[in-house]
Motif scaffolding. Structure first.
Motif, short mmCIF file in Angstrom:
data_model
loop_
_atom_site.label_atom_id
_atom_site.label_comp_id
_atom_site.label_asym_id
_atom_site.label_seq_id
_atom_site.Cartn_x
_atom_site.Cartn_y
_atom_site.Cartn_z
N HIS A 134 5.48 -1.16 8.36
CA HIS A 134 4.07 -1.21 8.88
C HIS A 134 3.72 -2.03 10.59
CE1 HIS A 134 -0.04 -1.78 10.15
NE2 HIS A 134 -0.52 -0.54 9.68
N MET A 158 -1.98 7.32 2.62
CA MET A 158 -2.59 6.00 1.97
C MET A 158 -3.16 6.74 0.65
SD MET A 158 -1.06 3.90 2.01
CE MET A 158 0.29 3.51 4.22
N GLU A 180 -9.27 5.38 6.44
CA GLU A 180 -7.79 5.29 5.63
C GLU A 180 -6.54 6.76 6.51
OE1 GLU A 180 -6.28 3.56 4.71
OE2 GLU A 180 -7.48 1.80 4.36
N SER A 181 -5.22 6.72 6.01
CA SER A 181 -4.39 7.68 6.72
C SER A 181 -3.83 8.32 5.12
CB SER A 181 -3.07 6.86 6.85
OG SER A 181 -2.34 6.67 6.60
N SER A 196 -10.18 -1.54 6.95
CA SER A 196 -9.24 -1.40 6.71
C SER A 196 -8.34 -2.51 6.94
CB SER A 196 -8.33 -0.75 6.30
OG SER A 196 -7.05 -1.35 5.62
N SER A 248 -5.27 -2.10 9.41
CA SER A 248 -4.89 -0.64 9.78
C SER A 248 -4.58 -0.22 11.75
CB SER A 248 -6.44 -0.17 9.98
OG SER A 248 -6.04 1.57 10.10
N ARG A 278 -5.47 -4.90 3.02
CA ARG A 278 -4.03 -3.76 2.32
C ARG A 278 -5.08 -2.70 1.71
NH1 ARG A 278 -2.28 -7.40 3.01
NH2 ARG A 278 -0.61 -9.38 1.87
N SER A 279 -4.37 -1.68 2.49
CA SER A 279 -4.98 -0.55 2.44
C SER A 279 -4.60 0.19 0.78
CB SER A 279 -4.10 0.88 3.09
OG SER A 279 -4.07 0.68 4.65
N SER A 316 0.74 -0.92 0.14
CA SER A 316 0.00 0.07 0.10
C SER A 316 1.02 1.11 -0.15
CB SER A 316 -0.89 0.36 1.47
OG SER A 316 -1.66 -0.81 1.42
N SER A 356 -8.30 -0.36 0.29
CA SER A 356 -10.07 -0.44 1.11
C SER A 356 -10.02 1.38 0.11
CB SER A 356 -9.40 -0.02 2.63
OG SER A 356 -9.48 -0.97 2.94
#
Length: 308
Positions: A143, A237, A233-234, A188, A191, A216-217, A99, A220
């Motif tokens: 990660h 990403m 989500e971040s 996710s 996460s 997987r981000s 990701s 998503s």
């Protein structure tokens, strides 16, 4: 005479954790792998592996033997590739999660390549953490929580976690947190900030809504852009999806949820290599620029919601 073939086969099997996977890697049959390991065990006079279903496990002697030979086998492999011309002395091998590699690293890599034309870069995108004693990886973006004894680990950037969706699904800033339960939520599963924590931060329970889960981000994020639901989500990403309007934040005032989940990781002595230091310095500079620009974009988006 050293049983070099058997040693190489044992190393491949131990690294793969499976006779079948080692056989595929080496281009032979699983029985051939088993025979080579058995021959090595006879020469050494001790068992190196045991079977556990379809997988294999190292005995205490096998683990110790692997620790002793692994660095030398890896060096022989690198030397062989170098002599063949497929790996230069200026090669740099960077491992990153799929990701992060897809959504953040890849769009920025041209700048590194233009600044360092003398470096031959290889990016290995996988979620498997690097064993720096056994693998030829120079540097990793990993990660996790940042706690890996014996390794230098520094956060890439501070990330913000936001609900996001396609603008055709829900308009930006049009929902309250309690309204999200009426929509499908995209989870996710790996996460470090999940929907349950996001709702808890606002004193709300996790709604029993429809959901879809991805491990997987980047999946998503892509699912959210496709209108499948609302993802958490971040910003690291999301790439340019918020800026160019492919994604919007449907909640008017989302809670501030910040965290560093991606870490620059390597043994401390690797930073003495100029090519490794060059990549680390470049990544830090890119991350600082991203943090500054990302914060400014979020502020501008908040202003637009207030004015609309």
């Amino acid at each position: 005479m050293l049983p070099l073939r058997s040693i190489a086969v044992f190393h491949a099997a131990a690294r793969a954790g499976s006779l079948t996977r080692a056989a595929m890697e080496l281009g032979v049959t699983p029985s051939a792998v088993s025979q080579q390991i058995a021959a090595l065990e006879v020469q050494l006079g001790t068992a190196l592996m045991t079977r556990q279903g379809r997988r294999i496990a190292l005995t205490e002697a096998g683990q110790r033997y692997l620790e002793m030979i692994a660095p030398h086998v890896e060096r022989i492999a690198e030397a062989t590739l170098y002599v063949r011309g497929t790996l230069s002395s200026a090669s740099l091998i960077v491992r990153a999660t799929p990701s992060f590699a897809t959504k953040w690293l890849l769009p920025r890599l041209p700048r590194f390549l233009d600044a360092h034309p003398e470096i031959e870069l290889r990016v290995d995108a996988t979620n498997e953490p690097t064993d720096f004693t056994r693998e030829g990886v120079d540097l990793e973006v990993r990660h996790g929580e940042g706690e890996w004894p014996g390794l230098m680990a520094e956060p890439v950037a501070e990330e913000r976690f936001l609900p996001v969706c396609a603008p055709g699904l829900v308009a930006a800033g049009s929902l309250r947190a309690e309204d999200l339960g009426a929509h499908r939520l995209i989870h996710s599963v790996k996460s470090q900030v999940k929907w349950a924590a996001w709702f808890a931060a606002q004193g709300l329970p996790l709604p029993a809504s429809r959901r879809v889960l991805f491990d997987r981000s980047h999946m998503s994020v892509d699912a959210a852009m496709a209108g499948m639901g609302i993802a958490l989500e971040s910003t690291l990403m999301l790439g340019d999806a918020l800026e160019d309007g492919r994604l919007v934040c449907p909640v008017a005032a989302p809670p501030e949820m910040r965290r560093a989940t991606q870490w620059l990781v390597c043994p401390p002595d690797r930073l003495r290599h100029r090519r490794v230091q060059a990549f680390a310095d470049w990544l830090r500079a890119e991350a600082r620029t991203w943090e500054r620009e990302s914060l400014e974009k979020l502020k501008q988006a908040a202003k637009k919601l207030v004015c609309s």
